[in-house]
Design a protein around this motif. Structure first.
Motif, short mmCIF file in Angstrom:
data_model
loop_
_atom_site.label_atom_id
_atom_site.label_comp_id
_atom_site.label_asym_id
_atom_site.label_seq_id
_atom_site.Cartn_x
_atom_site.Cartn_y
_atom_site.Cartn_z
N ARG A 163 0.80 -1.22 0.00
CA ARG A 163 0.00 0.00 0.00
C ARG A 163 0.84 1.27 0.00
NH1 ARG A 163 -5.47 -1.34 3.60
NH2 ARG A 163 -6.51 -2.42 1.88
N GLN A 164 2.15 1.13 0.10
CA GLN A 164 3.00 2.32 0.15
C GLN A 164 3.25 2.95 -1.22
OE1 GLN A 164 3.95 3.64 3.25
NE2 GLN A 164 2.46 2.02 3.70
N THR A 165 3.13 2.17 -2.29
CA THR A 165 3.54 2.66 -3.61
C THR A 165 2.52 2.28 -4.68
OG1 THR A 165 4.72 0.71 -4.42
CG2 THR A 165 5.91 2.12 -2.87
N SER A 166 2.74 2.84 -5.88
CA SER A 166 1.85 2.56 -7.02
C SER A 166 2.41 1.47 -7.92
CB SER A 166 1.62 3.83 -7.83
OG SER A 166 2.86 4.32 -8.32
N THR A 167 3.60 0.93 -7.58
CA THR A 167 4.22 -0.12 -8.39
C THR A 167 4.73 -1.23 -7.48
OG1 THR A 167 4.92 1.46 -10.08
CG2 THR A 167 6.06 -0.65 -10.05
N ALA A 168 4.40 -2.48 -7.82
CA ALA A 168 4.86 -3.64 -7.05
C ALA A 168 5.80 -4.47 -7.91
CB ALA A 168 3.68 -4.49 -6.60
N LEU A 169 6.97 -4.78 -7.37
CA LEU A 169 7.97 -5.62 -8.04
C LEU A 169 8.07 -6.94 -7.29
CD1 LEU A 169 10.39 -6.37 -9.82
CD2 LEU A 169 11.81 -4.85 -8.40
N PHE A 170 7.70 -8.04 -7.96
CA PHE A 170 7.74 -9.37 -7.35
C PHE A 170 9.02 -10.07 -7.78
CE2 PHE A 170 3.25 -8.37 -7.17
CZ PHE A 170 2.89 -8.82 -5.90
N VAL A 171 9.84 -10.46 -6.79
CA VAL A 171 11.12 -11.12 -7.04
C VAL A 171 11.21 -12.32 -6.10
CG1 VAL A 171 13.58 -10.74 -7.44
CG2 VAL A 171 12.04 -8.78 -7.33
N VAL A 172 10.45 -13.37 -6.43
CA VAL A 172 10.40 -14.56 -5.58
C VAL A 172 10.53 -15.79 -6.47
CG1 VAL A 172 8.95 -13.46 -3.81
CG2 VAL A 172 7.87 -14.67 -5.72
N PRO A 173 10.94 -16.94 -5.91
CA PRO A 173 10.97 -18.17 -6.71
C PRO A 173 9.58 -18.52 -7.23
CG PRO A 173 12.23 -18.44 -4.69
CD PRO A 173 11.49 -17.15 -4.56
N SER A 174 9.51 -19.04 -8.44
CA SER A 174 8.23 -19.34 -9.06
C SER A 174 7.42 -20.34 -8.23
CB SER A 174 8.44 -19.88 -10.48
OG SER A 174 9.27 -21.03 -10.46
N ALA A 175 8.10 -21.29 -7.59
CA ALA A 175 7.40 -22.29 -6.79
C ALA A 175 6.70 -21.68 -5.58
CB ALA A 175 8.37 -23.38 -6.34
N HIS A 176 7.20 -20.54 -5.10
CA HIS A 176 6.63 -19.89 -3.92
C HIS A 176 5.58 -18.84 -4.28
CE1 HIS A 176 10.72 -20.76 -1.74
NE2 HIS A 176 10.05 -21.85 -2.05
N PHE A 177 5.49 -18.50 -5.57
CA PHE A 177 4.63 -17.38 -5.97
C PHE A 177 3.15 -17.63 -5.71
CE2 PHE A 177 3.12 -14.42 -9.51
CZ PHE A 177 3.28 -13.28 -8.72
N ASP A 193 4.19 1.59 -23.48
CA ASP A 193 5.38 2.44 -23.64
C ASP A 193 5.51 3.45 -22.51
OD1 ASP A 193 6.58 1.39 -25.97
OD2 ASP A 193 5.08 2.39 -27.22
N ARG A 194 4.40 3.94 -22.02
CA ARG A 194 4.47 4.92 -20.93
C ARG A 194 5.06 4.29 -19.67
NH1 ARG A 194 1.35 6.52 -16.63
NH2 ARG A 194 1.53 8.73 -16.04
N LEU A 195 4.65 3.04 -19.39
CA LEU A 195 5.18 2.35 -18.22
C LEU A 195 6.68 2.08 -18.40
CD1 LEU A 195 4.75 0.95 -15.51
CD2 LEU A 195 4.01 -1.10 -16.75
N LEU A 196 7.08 1.72 -19.60
CA LEU A 196 8.50 1.49 -19.88
C LEU A 196 9.31 2.75 -19.61
CD1 LEU A 196 8.40 -0.61 -23.18
CD2 LEU A 196 9.07 -1.41 -20.91
N GLN A 197 8.80 3.88 -20.06
CA GLN A 197 9.52 5.14 -19.88
C GLN A 197 9.60 5.54 -18.41
OE1 GLN A 197 11.25 6.57 -22.29
NE2 GLN A 197 10.51 4.98 -23.69
N LEU A 198 8.61 5.14 -17.62
CA LEU A 198 8.63 5.44 -16.19
C LEU A 198 9.62 4.53 -15.45
CD1 LEU A 198 4.82 5.90 -15.48
CD2 LEU A 198 6.57 7.67 -15.30
#
Length: 329
Positions: free
Chosen positions: A71-85, A159-164
């Motif tokens: 809830r702190q941000t407008s973008t979430a980056l998930f970096v976890v093992p696929s088996a745990h996702f 493209d807008r997301l890429l540029q951000l």
């Protein structure tokens, strides 16, 4: 964009947090272990992974509260093992991601249906592809931690997301390529981990560089067959996000998949290898997912088949490589 939530506490997540905080991007970071959180918030060090890296705590807050982090941000980056996702996603309410952009760097198929991570996110949380991006290699966390020159790829149809996103990850030692081929590059990232395992097996069996060169050449051909079978639009397979990622995983001593495979080649069982390694080798789970996908598509991928028979059918690795010798050219 100045704020990103990072979900995951391993070496790759730590390396990405290093890049983000160096770029003065505010990071809200979810980790499961309280001791990790305390060390990061107090000292700027992840004690479990890349503990020689000092993170800038001025731009960083770690927490074990997943809802708070998202809830702190407008973008979430998930970096976890696929088996745990899948289990992680069960902890997330859809409204926590509503209206957000989702960036994934997960290099394995997800769930019983062997979905791509981006497709799984779409189905689970009703997040359109235009709200998503993926982050791919070729890059190892250890070299990012040491500030060595690195090229990575961010993919999105938006493209807008890429540029951000691009300025969040670009710096003096990281060059970011932008692409639109989410499906192709996601599959390539999964495939290269399986190839890393098989190259490690070859090393453990004491095959030489001559054989490894042929193995990797055939792997490139198998990747092309896979992408064509998946009806991926004409993928530029020679680009770094395809071929480069495969090569670094096949040859680098930093590759945990290659290390996993080498132990298998030396005679260790899957269970013994998993115990010996402190980090997850994504290629193990990816092998099962890719094998099933290829089977459903009617594709013949001898290298993927070899990995599957060794890892899941528990066939003798030396005998399987003798068979593989006759199925590659």
């Amino acid at each position: 964009m100045t704020e990103i939530s990072v979900i995951g506490g391993g070496s790759w997540a730590t390396a990405l947090v290093k890049i983000l905080t160096e770029n003065k991007v505010r990071v809200s970071w979810y980790l499961r272990r309280q001791l990790q959180v305390e060390a990061i918030n107090e000292e700027g060090i992840n004690p479990d992974y890349l503990d020689f890296v000092k993170l800038d705590t001025r731009y960083l807050e770690a927490s074990t509260d997943l809802q708070h982090v998202l809830r702190q941000t407008s973008t979430a980056l998930f970096v976890v093992p696929s088996a745990h996702f899948p289990a992680l996603c069960e902890e997330i309410r859809p409204e926590w991601l509503r209206g957000k952009s989702v960036l994934t760097s997960i290099k394995g198929t997800v769930g019983k249906e062997n979905n791509l991570p981006s497709a799984y996110v779409s189905q689970k949380f009703a997040i359109e592809e235009m709200q998503q991006a993926i982050l791919a290699g070729p890059c190892h966390a250890e070299e990012i931690a040491m500030g060595k020159k690195t090229y990575m790829t961010i993919c999105s149809p938006n493209d807008r997301l890429l540029q951000l996103l691009e300025p969040c990850f670009s710096n003096r030692y990281v060059h970011v390529n932008l692409d639109h081929d989410i499906c192709g590059i996601e599959y390539a990232a999964i495939f290269k981990n399986v190839i890393g395992l098989v190259c490690g097996m070859a090393k453990g069996l004491n095959y030489g560089d001559n054989f490894l060169a042929v193995l990797v050449s055939n792997a490139i051909h198998e990747l092309q067959i896979l992408l064509e079978g998946l009806y991926v639009p004409k993928a530029q397979i020679g680009r770094s996000s395809y071929l480069g990622d495969l090569l670094v995983t096949a040859y680098s001593p930093h590759s945990r998949n290659r290390t996993f495979g080498e132990l298998i080649g030396r005679g260790y069982s899957v269970e013994q290898t998993q115990t010996l390694m402190s980090m997850v080798a994504e290629g193990y789970a990816a092998t099962q997912g890719l094998f099933q996908t290829a089977k459903e598509l009617g594709l013949n991928l001898p290298i993927v088949n070899t990995a599957y028979r060794v890892l899941y059918n528990h066939m003798p690795v030396a005998a399987e490589f003798k068979l593989l010798e006759r199925n590659i050219t």
